[in-house]
Design a protein around this motif. Structure first.
Motif, PDB file in Angstrom:
ATOM      1  N   ILE A   6       0.844  -1.190   0.000  1.00 41.26           N
ATOM      2  CA  ILE A   6       0.000   0.000   0.000  1.00 41.26           C
ATOM      3  C   ILE A   6       0.879   1.239   0.000  1.00 41.26           C
ATOM      4  O   ILE A   6       1.808   1.362   0.795  1.00 41.26           O
ATOM      5  CB  ILE A   6      -0.936   0.025   1.226  1.00 41.26           C
ATOM      6  N   LEU A   7       0.577   2.155  -0.901  1.00 43.25           N
ATOM      7  CA  LEU A   7       1.259   3.438  -0.994  1.00 43.25           C
ATOM      8  C   LEU A   7       0.362   4.488  -0.358  1.00 43.25           C
ATOM      9  O   LEU A   7      -0.805   4.636  -0.757  1.00 43.25           O
ATOM     10  CB  LEU A   7       1.524   3.783  -2.457  1.00 43.25           C
ATOM     11  N   ILE A   8       0.884   5.195   0.628  1.00 48.47           N
ATOM     12  CA  ILE A   8       0.134   6.248   1.318  1.00 48.47           C
ATOM     13  C   ILE A   8       0.699   7.604   0.923  1.00 48.47           C
ATOM     14  O   ILE A   8       1.915   7.814   0.995  1.00 48.47           O
ATOM     15  CB  ILE A   8       0.222   6.093   2.850  1.00 48.47           C
ATOM     16  N   LEU A   9      -0.176   8.521   0.531  1.00 47.55           N
ATOM     17  CA  LEU A   9       0.199   9.921   0.309  1.00 47.55           C
ATOM     18  C   LEU A   9      -0.535  10.751   1.354  1.00 47.55           C
ATOM     19  O   LEU A   9      -1.756  10.902   1.306  1.00 47.55           O
ATOM     20  CB  LEU A   9      -0.185  10.381  -1.103  1.00 47.55           C
ATOM     21  N   GLU A  10       0.231  11.245   2.320  1.00 44.73           N
ATOM     22  CA  GLU A  10      -0.337  12.056   3.422  1.00 44.73           C
ATOM     23  C   GLU A  10       0.755  12.986   3.905  1.00 44.73           C
ATOM     24  O   GLU A  10       1.834  12.539   4.299  1.00 44.73           O
ATOM     25  CB  GLU A  10      -0.816  11.139   4.552  1.00 44.73           C
ATOM     26  N   ASP A  11       0.471  14.296   3.873  1.00 47.45           N
ATOM     27  CA  ASP A  11       1.507  15.263   4.252  1.00 47.45           C
ATOM     28  C   ASP A  11       1.522  15.615   5.741  1.00 47.45           C
ATOM     29  O   ASP A  11       2.425  16.305   6.198  1.00 47.45           O
ATOM     30  CB  ASP A  11       1.431  16.527   3.403  1.00 47.45           C
ATOM     31  N   ALA A  39       5.360  10.435  -4.171  1.00 46.06           N
ATOM     32  CA  ALA A  39       4.408   9.346  -4.419  1.00 46.06           C
ATOM     33  C   ALA A  39       4.331   9.017  -5.905  1.00 46.06           C
ATOM     34  O   ALA A  39       4.299   7.845  -6.288  1.00 46.06           O
ATOM     35  CB  ALA A  39       3.032   9.720  -3.877  1.00 46.06           C
ATOM     36  N   ARG A  40       4.328  10.030  -6.748  1.00 42.47           N
ATOM     37  CA  ARG A  40       4.290   9.814  -8.200  1.00 42.47           C
ATOM     38  C   ARG A  40       5.532   9.041  -8.651  1.00 42.47           C
ATOM     39  O   ARG A  40       5.435   8.101  -9.444  1.00 42.47           O
ATOM     40  CB  ARG A  40       4.208  11.150  -8.922  1.00 42.47           C
ATOM     41  N   ASP A  41       6.701   9.410  -8.117  1.00 44.86           N
ATOM     42  CA  ASP A  41       7.935   8.700  -8.470  1.00 44.86           C
ATOM     43  C   ASP A  41       7.896   7.251  -8.014  1.00 44.86           C
ATOM     44  O   ASP A  41       8.315   6.348  -8.735  1.00 44.86           O
ATOM     45  CB  ASP A  41       9.153   9.415  -7.883  1.00 44.86           C
ATOM     46  N   ARG A  42       7.375   7.004  -6.820  1.00 43.02           N
ATOM     47  CA  ARG A  42       7.239   5.623  -6.323  1.00 43.02           C
ATOM     48  C   ARG A  42       6.336   4.813  -7.239  1.00 43.02           C
ATOM     49  O   ARG A  42       6.609   3.656  -7.532  1.00 43.02           O
ATOM     50  CB  ARG A  42       6.661   5.614  -4.912  1.00 43.02           C
ATOM     51  N   LEU A  43       5.254   5.442  -7.673  1.00 38.87           N
ATOM     52  CA  LEU A  43       4.300   4.768  -8.545  1.00 38.87           C
ATOM     53  C   LEU A  43       4.937   4.386  -9.883  1.00 38.87           C
ATOM     54  O   LEU A  43       4.594   3.367 -10.470  1.00 38.87           O
ATOM     55  CB  LEU A  43       3.099   5.685  -8.778  1.00 38.87           C
ATOM     56  N   ARG A  44       5.867   5.194 -10.334  1.00 37.10           N
ATOM     57  CA  ARG A  44       6.562   4.905 -11.600  1.00 37.10           C
ATOM     58  C   ARG A  44       7.445   3.666 -11.497  1.00 37.10           C
ATOM     59  O   ARG A  44       7.691   2.991 -12.487  1.00 37.10           O
ATOM     60  CB  ARG A  44       7.421   6.091 -12.019  1.00 37.10           C
ATOM     61  N   HIS A  45       7.968   3.391 -10.296  1.00 38.32           N
ATOM     62  CA  HIS A  45       8.948   2.319 -10.117  1.00 38.32           C
ATOM     63  C   HIS A  45       8.421   1.122  -9.340  1.00 38.32           C
ATOM     64  O   HIS A  45       9.102   0.104  -9.266  1.00 38.32           O
ATOM     65  CB  HIS A  45      10.197   2.873  -9.429  1.00 38.32           C
ATOM     66  N   GLU A  46       7.279   1.256  -8.737  1.00 38.08           N
ATOM     67  CA  GLU A  46       6.715   0.183  -7.930  1.00 38.08           C
ATOM     68  C   GLU A  46       5.267  -0.038  -8.342  1.00 38.08           C
ATOM     69  O   GLU A  46       4.634   0.861  -8.878  1.00 38.08           O
ATOM     70  CB  GLU A  46       6.781   0.539  -6.437  1.00 38.08           C
ATOM     71  N   GLN A  47       4.766  -1.213  -8.059  1.00 40.63           N
ATOM     72  CA  GLN A  47       3.377  -1.525  -8.378  1.00 40.63           C
ATOM     73  C   GLN A  47       2.654  -1.907  -7.092  1.00 40.63           C
ATOM     74  O   GLN A  47       2.556  -3.079  -6.762  1.00 40.63           O
ATOM     75  CB  GLN A  47       3.313  -2.671  -9.392  1.00 40.63           C
ATOM     76  N   LEU A  68      -3.506   8.340 -11.655  1.00 42.09           N
ATOM     77  CA  LEU A  68      -2.294   7.699 -12.178  1.00 42.09           C
ATOM     78  C   LEU A  68      -2.260   6.220 -11.789  1.00 42.09           C
ATOM     79  O   LEU A  68      -1.926   5.358 -12.602  1.00 42.09           O
ATOM     80  CB  LEU A  68      -1.043   8.405 -11.650  1.00 42.09           C
ATOM     81  N   PHE A  69      -2.598   5.950 -10.544  1.00 44.46           N
ATOM     82  CA  PHE A  69      -2.612   4.569 -10.062  1.00 44.46           C
ATOM     83  C   PHE A  69      -3.643   3.744 -10.824  1.00 44.46           C
ATOM     84  O   PHE A  69      -3.371   2.614 -11.248  1.00 44.46           O
ATOM     85  CB  PHE A  69      -2.894   4.540  -8.560  1.00 44.46           C
ATOM     86  N   ARG A  70      -4.835   4.300 -11.019  1.00 44.73           N
ATOM     87  CA  ARG A  70      -5.899   3.564 -11.714  1.00 44.73           C
ATOM     88  C   ARG A  70      -5.484   3.218 -13.133  1.00 44.73           C
ATOM     89  O   ARG A  70      -5.787   2.145 -13.634  1.00 44.73           O
ATOM     90  CB  ARG A  70      -7.198   4.389 -11.710  1.00 44.73           C
TER      91      ARG A  70
END
Length: 115
Positions: A6-11, A39-47, A68-70
């Motif tokens: 799970i990828l969390i985006l929370e500031d 988070a965008r960079d993580r999404l580019r390299h991880e699934q 982007l994730f969808r």
């Protein structure tokens, strides 16, 4: 969804810690990002199997990350949290086949969203 990535985006670091702790206790592998760019960079390299994102993250809208994730994961779990009960945001989350949670998020709600 069984335990997954799970990828969390929370500031807000305190809120991010609570989300991370609860999801890790359920056996998930959790990555926390404090900025949209990270988070965008993580999404580019991880699934990841799922994304948990706040709506307001700095100058960005967390729905951008959800979109982007969808695109890369048609069946992945999307959970969007916000402190503002906005019908437009609810509709956008629904169009992404995601779950909308209103802050303050109860731990049981969070676990159910990824359970």
């Amino acid at each position: 969804m069984p335990a997954g990535r799970i990828l969390i985006l929370e500031d807000d670091p305190d809120i991010a810690w609570v989300y991370e702790k609860a999801l890790r206790e359920d056996g998930n592998n959790v990555t926390v990002c404090a900025s949209f760019e990270e988070a965008r960079d993580r999404l580019r390299h991880e699934q990841p199997d799922g994304v948990l994102t706040d709506v307001r993250v700095g100058q960005y809208n967390g729905l951008q990350l959800a979109l982007l994730f969808r695109r890369q994961s048609p069946d992945g779990r999307i959970v969007v949290v916000t402190g503002y009960d906005d019908t437009v945001i609810r509709k956008e989350v629904g169009e992404l086949h995601g779950e909308f949670l209103l802050k303050p998020v109860r731990i049981a709600q969070l676990r159910n969203a990824f359970g």
